[in-house]
Motif scaffolding. Sequence first.
Motif, short mmCIF file in Angstrom:
data_model
loop_
_atom_site.label_atom_id
_atom_site.label_comp_id
_atom_site.label_asym_id
_atom_site.label_seq_id
_atom_site.Cartn_x
_atom_site.Cartn_y
_atom_site.Cartn_z
N GLY A 1 0.80 -1.22 0.00
CA GLY A 1 0.00 0.00 0.00
C GLY A 1 0.83 1.27 0.00
O GLY A 1 0.28 2.37 0.06
N ASP A 2 2.15 1.14 -0.09
CA ASP A 2 3.04 2.30 -0.04
C ASP A 2 3.54 2.71 -1.43
O ASP A 2 4.50 3.47 -1.53
N VAL A 3 2.90 2.22 -2.48
CA VAL A 3 3.36 2.49 -3.84
C VAL A 3 2.46 3.56 -4.46
O VAL A 3 1.24 3.45 -4.40
N PRO A 4 3.06 4.60 -5.05
CA PRO A 4 2.26 5.63 -5.71
C PRO A 4 1.39 5.02 -6.83
O PRO A 4 1.73 3.97 -7.39
N LEU A 5 0.31 5.69 -7.15
CA LEU A 5 -0.66 5.18 -8.12
C LEU A 5 -0.03 4.83 -9.46
O LEU A 5 -0.26 3.74 -10.00
N ASP A 6 0.76 5.74 -10.04
CA ASP A 6 1.37 5.47 -11.34
C ASP A 6 2.25 4.22 -11.31
O ASP A 6 2.22 3.40 -12.23
N GLU A 7 3.02 4.07 -10.24
CA GLU A 7 3.88 2.89 -10.11
C GLU A 7 3.03 1.64 -9.88
O GLU A 7 3.35 0.56 -10.37
N SER A 8 1.94 1.77 -9.14
CA SER A 8 1.03 0.64 -8.91
C SER A 8 0.47 0.12 -10.23
O SER A 8 0.37 -1.09 -10.44
N ILE A 9 0.12 1.02 -11.12
CA ILE A 9 -0.41 0.62 -12.42
C ILE A 9 0.65 -0.14 -13.21
O ILE A 9 0.38 -1.19 -13.80
N LYS A 10 1.88 0.37 -13.21
CA LYS A 10 2.98 -0.30 -13.91
C LYS A 10 3.25 -1.67 -13.31
O LYS A 10 3.48 -2.65 -14.02
N LEU A 11 3.23 -1.73 -11.98
CA LEU A 11 3.45 -3.01 -11.30
C LEU A 11 2.34 -4.01 -11.63
O LEU A 11 2.60 -5.19 -11.87
N TYR A 12 1.10 -3.53 -11.66
CA TYR A 12 -0.02 -4.40 -11.99
C TYR A 12 0.13 -4.95 -13.41
O TYR A 12 -0.07 -6.15 -13.65
N GLU A 13 0.50 -4.09 -14.35
CA GLU A 13 0.69 -4.52 -15.73
C GLU A 13 1.82 -5.54 -15.82
O GLU A 13 1.72 -6.55 -16.54
#
Length: 79
Positions: A27-39
């Motif tokens: 839960g400590d990952v910024p939104l943009d990075e979260s999207i990249k990580l999810y992809e």
Amino acid sequence: MADDVTSLSFEQAIAELEQVVTRLDSGDVPLDESIKLYERGAALKAHCEAKLNDADAKVRQITLDAKGQPTGTTTPEGA
């Protein structure tokens, strides 16, 4: 992170996928990075599934004798 998941072994892809999930779960990952990580995680998951499907197909081709011992492999259909 390697850009091309197809070059990773199953074990490497699973390990990286576990890292991705851990980072997303924190839960400590910024939104943009979260999207990249999810992809990235989705690509890793697809790669692992393909590797497992290939292994399953190879296992299904193993022929056994009456005692259950491997005797060789069948020829894949269309080969």
